[in-house]
Design a protein around this motif. Structure first.
Motif, PDB file in Angstrom:
ATOM      1  N   LYS A 162       3.547  -3.445  -0.322  1.00 33.42           N
ATOM      2  CA  LYS A 162       3.453  -3.536   1.261  1.00 33.42           C
ATOM      3  C   LYS A 162       2.028  -4.188   1.606  1.00 33.42           C
ATOM      4  CE  LYS A 162       4.480  -1.465   5.722  1.00 33.42           C
ATOM      5  NZ  LYS A 162       5.067  -0.463   6.466  1.00 33.42           N
ATOM      6  N   GLU A 163       0.985  -3.582   0.825  1.00 35.69           N
ATOM      7  CA  GLU A 163      -0.358  -3.789   1.299  1.00 35.69           C
ATOM      8  C   GLU A 163      -0.616  -5.168   0.640  1.00 35.69           C
ATOM      9  OE1 GLU A 163      -3.223  -1.203  -0.563  1.00 35.69           O
ATOM     10  OE2 GLU A 163      -1.915   0.621  -0.289  1.00 35.69           O
ATOM     11  N   GLU A 165      -3.370  -3.793  13.698  1.00 31.34           N
ATOM     12  CA  GLU A 165      -2.677  -4.781  13.149  1.00 31.34           C
ATOM     13  C   GLU A 165      -2.430  -5.972  14.077  1.00 31.34           C
ATOM     14  OE1 GLU A 165      -1.597  -4.821  10.251  1.00 31.34           O
ATOM     15  OE2 GLU A 165       0.431  -5.973   9.995  1.00 31.34           O
ATOM     16  N   ALA A 186      -5.578  -8.065  14.241  1.00 28.20           N
ATOM     17  CA  ALA A 186      -5.609  -8.874  13.041  1.00 28.20           C
ATOM     18  C   ALA A 186      -4.820 -10.167  13.093  1.00 28.20           C
ATOM     19  CB  ALA A 186      -5.193  -8.004  11.789  1.00 28.20           C
ATOM     20  N   THR A 213       1.209  -7.709   3.086  1.00 29.67           N
ATOM     21  CA  THR A 213       0.440  -7.787   4.379  1.00 29.67           C
ATOM     22  C   THR A 213      -0.755  -8.925   4.313  1.00 29.67           C
ATOM     23  OG1 THR A 213       0.969  -5.399   4.800  1.00 29.67           O
ATOM     24  CG2 THR A 213      -0.940  -6.432   6.160  1.00 29.67           C
ATOM     25  N   GLU A 253     -13.534  -6.071   7.917  1.00 33.81           N
ATOM     26  CA  GLU A 253     -13.187  -6.542   6.711  1.00 33.81           C
ATOM     27  C   GLU A 253     -11.534  -6.946   6.971  1.00 33.81           C
ATOM     28  OE1 GLU A 253     -16.108  -4.901   3.542  1.00 33.81           O
ATOM     29  OE2 GLU A 253     -14.136  -3.526   4.082  1.00 33.81           O
ATOM     30  N   TYR A 254     -10.779  -6.284   7.441  1.00 39.04           N
ATOM     31  CA  TYR A 254      -9.126  -6.390   7.578  1.00 39.04           C
ATOM     32  C   TYR A 254      -8.797  -7.500   8.510  1.00 39.04           C
ATOM     33  CZ  TYR A 254      -4.356  -5.353   8.021  1.00 39.04           C
ATOM     34  OH  TYR A 254      -2.971  -5.528   8.284  1.00 39.04           O
ATOM     35  N   ARG A 292      -1.375 -13.011   5.814  1.00 37.68           N
ATOM     36  CA  ARG A 292      -2.599 -13.425   6.305  1.00 37.68           C
ATOM     37  C   ARG A 292      -3.139 -14.793   5.640  1.00 37.68           C
ATOM     38  NH1 ARG A 292      -0.628 -10.183   9.084  1.00 37.68           N
ATOM     39  NH2 ARG A 292      -1.033  -7.946   9.493  1.00 37.68           N
ATOM     40  N   THR A 299       5.377  -0.617  10.987  1.00 38.87           N
ATOM     41  CA  THR A 299       4.781   0.265  10.387  1.00 38.87           C
ATOM     42  C   THR A 299       3.698  -0.175   9.634  1.00 38.87           C
ATOM     43  OG1 THR A 299       6.542   2.027  10.489  1.00 38.87           O
ATOM     44  CG2 THR A 299       4.487   2.934   9.355  1.00 38.87           C
ATOM     45  N   PRO A 300       2.412  -0.583   9.901  1.00 39.96           N
ATOM     46  CA  PRO A 300       1.765  -1.126   9.041  1.00 39.96           C
ATOM     47  C   PRO A 300       1.102  -0.546   7.919  1.00 39.96           C
ATOM     48  CG  PRO A 300       0.762  -1.503  11.174  1.00 39.96           C
ATOM     49  CD  PRO A 300       1.798  -0.427  11.205  1.00 39.96           C
ATOM     50  N   ALA A 301       0.642  -1.173   6.753  1.00 39.50           N
ATOM     51  CA  ALA A 301       0.151  -0.569   5.715  1.00 39.50           C
ATOM     52  C   ALA A 301      -1.347  -0.029   5.853  1.00 39.50           C
ATOM     53  CB  ALA A 301       0.168  -1.510   4.401  1.00 39.50           C
ATOM     54  N   ASN A 302      -1.493   0.955   5.110  1.00 43.16           N
ATOM     55  CA  ASN A 302      -3.097   1.511   4.916  1.00 43.16           C
ATOM     56  C   ASN A 302      -3.598   0.703   3.763  1.00 43.16           C
ATOM     57  OD1 ASN A 302      -2.945   3.235   7.323  1.00 43.16           O
ATOM     58  ND2 ASN A 302      -1.863   4.574   6.343  1.00 43.16           N
ATOM     59  N   PHE A 303      -5.126   0.795   3.891  1.00 45.02           N
ATOM     60  CA  PHE A 303      -5.746   0.054   3.080  1.00 45.02           C
ATOM     61  C   PHE A 303      -7.132   0.944   2.553  1.00 45.02           C
ATOM     62  CE2 PHE A 303      -3.535  -3.425   4.914  1.00 45.02           C
ATOM     63  CZ  PHE A 303      -3.072  -4.113   3.625  1.00 45.02           C
ATOM     64  N   GLU A 304      -6.934   1.815   1.646  1.00 49.49           N
ATOM     65  CA  GLU A 304      -8.122   2.743   1.540  1.00 49.49           C
ATOM     66  C   GLU A 304      -9.471   1.723   1.147  1.00 49.49           C
ATOM     67  OE1 GLU A 304      -7.528   6.041  -1.146  1.00 49.49           O
ATOM     68  OE2 GLU A 304      -9.494   6.160  -1.751  1.00 49.49           O
ATOM     69  N   GLY A 305     -10.550   2.163   1.933  1.00 53.13           N
ATOM     70  CA  GLY A 305     -11.731   1.479   1.480  1.00 53.13           C
ATOM     71  C   GLY A 305     -12.070   0.238   2.327  1.00 53.13           C
ATOM     72  N   LEU A 306     -11.043  -0.461   2.801  1.00 51.75           N
ATOM     73  CA  LEU A 306     -11.116  -1.831   3.633  1.00 51.75           C
ATOM     74  C   LEU A 306     -11.563  -1.266   5.293  1.00 51.75           C
ATOM     75  CD1 LEU A 306     -10.764  -4.655   2.876  1.00 51.75           C
ATOM     76  CD2 LEU A 306      -8.462  -4.436   3.811  1.00 51.75           C
ATOM     77  N   THR A 307     -12.644  -1.878   5.521  1.00 56.75           N
ATOM     78  CA  THR A 307     -12.878  -1.681   6.862  1.00 56.75           C
ATOM     79  C   THR A 307     -12.166  -2.380   8.056  1.00 56.75           C
ATOM     80  OG1 THR A 307     -14.790  -3.368   7.256  1.00 56.75           O
ATOM     81  CG2 THR A 307     -15.409  -0.987   6.437  1.00 56.75           C
ATOM     82  N   ALA A 364     -11.468  -2.783  -2.605  1.00 51.08           N
ATOM     83  CA  ALA A 364     -11.722  -1.791  -1.637  1.00 51.08           C
ATOM     84  C   ALA A 364     -11.510  -0.516  -2.020  1.00 51.08           C
ATOM     85  CB  ALA A 364     -10.737  -2.064  -0.141  1.00 51.08           C
ATOM     86  N   LEU A 365     -10.475  -0.363  -2.871  1.00 55.40           N
ATOM     87  CA  LEU A 365     -10.286   0.857  -3.269  1.00 55.40           C
ATOM     88  C   LEU A 365     -11.252   1.479  -4.241  1.00 55.40           C
ATOM     89  CD1 LEU A 365      -7.616   2.957  -3.783  1.00 55.40           C
ATOM     90  CD2 LEU A 365      -7.194   1.767  -6.012  1.00 55.40           C
ATOM     91  N   LYS A 385     -14.363   0.554  -3.435  1.00 59.26           N
ATOM     92  CA  LYS A 385     -15.868   0.454  -2.992  1.00 59.26           C
ATOM     93  C   LYS A 385     -16.432   1.885  -2.813  1.00 59.26           C
ATOM     94  CE  LYS A 385     -15.474  -1.155   1.309  1.00 59.26           C
ATOM     95  NZ  LYS A 385     -15.270  -2.182   2.369  1.00 59.26           N
ATOM     96  N   ALA A 435       3.395  -8.892  12.090  1.00 54.39           N
ATOM     97  CA  ALA A 435       2.878  -7.785  12.424  1.00 54.39           C
ATOM     98  C   ALA A 435       3.791  -6.815  12.159  1.00 54.39           C
ATOM     99  CB  ALA A 435       2.137  -7.729  14.045  1.00 54.39           C
ATOM    100  N   TRP A 436       3.529  -5.996  11.171  1.00 53.90           N
ATOM    101  CA  TRP A 436       4.544  -5.023  10.682  1.00 53.90           C
ATOM    102  C   TRP A 436       5.044  -3.937  11.667  1.00 53.90           C
ATOM    103  CZ3 TRP A 436       2.819  -8.219   7.098  1.00 53.90           C
ATOM    104  CH2 TRP A 436       3.653  -8.064   5.947  1.00 53.90           C
ATOM    105  N   ASP A 476       0.818  -1.159  -4.119  1.00 56.76           N
ATOM    106  CA  ASP A 476       1.688  -0.854  -2.925  1.00 56.76           C
ATOM    107  C   ASP A 476       1.836  -2.411  -2.627  1.00 56.76           C
ATOM    108  OD1 ASP A 476       3.213  -0.627  -0.849  1.00 56.76           O
ATOM    109  OD2 ASP A 476       1.742   0.796   0.093  1.00 56.76           O
TER     110      ASP A 476
END
Lengths: 316, 250
Positions: free
Chosen positions: A291-292, B146, B149, A295, B100-101, A299, B89-97, A313-314, A316, B86-87, A289
């Protein structure tokens, strides 16, 4: 001879550490463990209620593990399998018996740090009794040449009100050729969770076939796979849940991320033969993605660093 | 107090439509500058152009940040120069705490700073730090993470794209306080919103309509104009039509 074995053990431990394992586990008398290099058993530690019976064969080792009824093993068992030379075949036939009211966690590291042409076959039979649990994690470390063919086949039965979780992870180094198969029956009130996490690169080939059979009332299964493909790699993931008992519930969740010229296929198969059973599925194949990635770039990470974080992360 | 960001004669075209046209603005350092406008005015597109996102390369114009032309810089280069977004509608990140984010953008990573950032957005660090930044979070929770962060980054310029959307009334006060804290910590804030009650915390406000700044002044003045004029305006939601009209009148 003794020096050679000590050297081999040290090299196995080095690879074990590279794959994320903690070497200290093998010297802790409270931690059950086994170390197998090729067809040699280099070390073994049993604890109360756990019996480990290895038998060397021509190309590997047959291992029978029994957790006695009523025993919950406190520390996760550490298993280290591997082949140190560039070429070779290792066949591990493993049978795990988790008796009634018993339980164990196990973490297995399979290490092939110098692999140029290695075949590693793991035939796994898991028998989990009533009111028991078994969590098994298998982590692979293959080096960067891609010369490994890994064939882990697992068959098993999850008994009444028992739990089996199996996680296969291969994200460090090249995959080579991977062919995973699971076929697990789940009895009344039992629960099965299968996770596969693979990062394929270059010309790697990944074939995953996971099957959960919900045979008992209120049996549950979750089959989840995450595969990231780069270069010219290829994957096919077939996830199957068959529900034949009332109130049994299953879910298949497959995600494959494709980059470069990689090719991915996902085939979720859900079968229901009882009107009170329910199985759902989701499968997604696509690129990362943007956007990910953006983002994380916002940073301060570079694009490559951002991809590494998202993929890491995916898986993990 | 100098100018931290200047945009000169910026045009952004999507397909055949101008989303932003002849856009000029100067943002002063260490102030909260508000861009107020109805939905479809081009506010989020402006945020994406400033951050250099893919698909948002301007057709014309210059973006000067801290005296340097960043028009052709990558997202990473802009972030390293001290700008972030800062979006809405921020993106999601599977697995990232969450921990960590938040740590990703921090120059000096520390647990204390992560906790502080979460507390700033009224999230209990004990409950949230080890949660995963994925769809298990509600929209409001994800939004606050978000903001935490970007707060932890201590950027020179933070672009907040509708930080108030999807946030309940009680949390809105926390968000307004956080925006003031950005300024207190030395960050310049470019606050994008369509809510005049949020715009009131700004030092200066700009009214954006059909891809252009059409008015500027104090937040109170611009909010009054927005309430009185923009709500009645017939070209709301049809920017390209109105823009064509403006171009004809020019």
């Amino acid at each position: 001879m003794a020096t050679k074995i000590i050297d081999e053990y040290a090299e196995m431990m080095k690879a074990y550490e590279q794959s994320g394992g903690k070497v200290g586990e093998f010297s802790n008398p409270n931690v059950p463990s086994i170390v197998i290099s090729g067809n040699k058993v280099l070390g073994k530690n049993e604890v109360k209620g756990l019996i480990i019976e290895p038998t060397p064969t021509k190309d590997g080792v047959d291992v029978k593990i029994t957790v006695k009824s009523g025993t919950k093993i406190l520390y996760p068992m550490a298993l280290c399998f591997g082949v140190l030379p560039k070429e070779g075949t290792q066949i591990i036939n493993m049978e795990a018996y988790i008796e009634d009211n018993a339980g164990m966690n196990a973490i297995s590291h399979c290490v092939f740090p110098n692999a140029e042409h290695i075949v590693h076959k793991m035939r796994y039979k898991v028998h989990i009794g009533k009111h028991s649990f078994f969590r098994y994690k298998e982590i692979h470390f293959h080096g960067d040449k891609g010369g490994v063919e890994v064939v882990p086949y697992t068959e098993g039965t999850v008994g009444e009100d028992s739990y089996f979780e199996s996680t296969f992870t291969l994200k460090e180094g090249r995959v080579g050729k991977l062919d995973i198969k699971y076929n697990v029956d789940v009895e009344k009130g039992g629960k099965l969770e299968l996770y596969s996490k693979v990062w394929a690169k270059d010309t790697d080939e990944v074939n995953i076939e996971e099957k959960g059979n919900l045979k008992g009332e209120e049996a549950k299964a979750l089959i989840k796979s995450r595969v990231v493909l780069e270069g010219n790699s290829h994957s096919k993931v077939v996830s199957v849940v068959n529900a034949s008992a009332p109130y049994s519930r299953g879910h298949v969740d497959c995600m494959e991320v494709v980059r470069d010229n990689a090719v991915a296929e996902a085939v979720p198969i859900v079968g229901v033969s009882n009107e009170l059973a329910k199985v759902t599925h989701e499968a997604a194949i696509g690129s990362l993605d943007s956007k990910e990635i953006e983002t994380l770039q916002a940073r301060g990470l570079t694009e490559e660093e951002a991809i590494k974080v998202v993929v890491g992360a995916l898986l993990k | 107090m100098g100018t931290i960001l200047e945009i000169e004669d910026l045009d952004l075209k999507k397909g055949n439509k101008y989303i932003i046209k002849d856009f000029n603005i100067e943002i002063e350092q260490n102030l909260i500058s508000v861009i107020l406008g109805v939905n479809g005015a081009g506010k989020s597109s402006l945020a994406y152009v400033l951050m250099g996102l893919s698909g948002y390369k301007p057709e014309r114009g210059k973006i000067i940040f801290k005296g340097k032309d960043i028009t052709n810089c990558s997202v990473t280069e802009r972030a390293k120069a001290g700008m972030t977004l800062a979006w809405q509608t921020p993106a999601n990140f599977e697995g990232l705490t969450v921990r960590e984010y938040i740590e990703i953008g921090m120059k000096n990573k520390s647990l204390f700073s992560v906790k502080e950032a979460l507390e700033k957005v009224a999230l209990d660090p004990v409950l949230y730090m080890n949660r995963v930044v994925d769809k298990s979070l509600s929209g409001g929770e994800r939004k606050r993470i978000e903001l935490a962060a970007v707060y932890a980054m201590h950027p020179d310029l933070v672009i907040l794209d509708e930080p108030d959307s999807g946030i309940d009334i009680l949390s809105l006060e926390n968000i307004k306080k956080l925006i003031l804290d950005f300024k207190e910590n030395g960050s310049t804030v470019l606050l994008i919103t369509h809510r005049d009650e949020v715009a009131e915390i700004g030092d200066k406000a700009f009214l954006m309509c059909n891809g252009k700044i059409i008015n500027e002044g104090s937040p109170a003045e611009i909010s009054d104009f927005f309430k009185d004029e923009c709500s009645k305006c017939d070209h709301k939601g049809a920017p390209e039509k109105s823009l064509a009209k403006n171009e004809r009148s020019e």
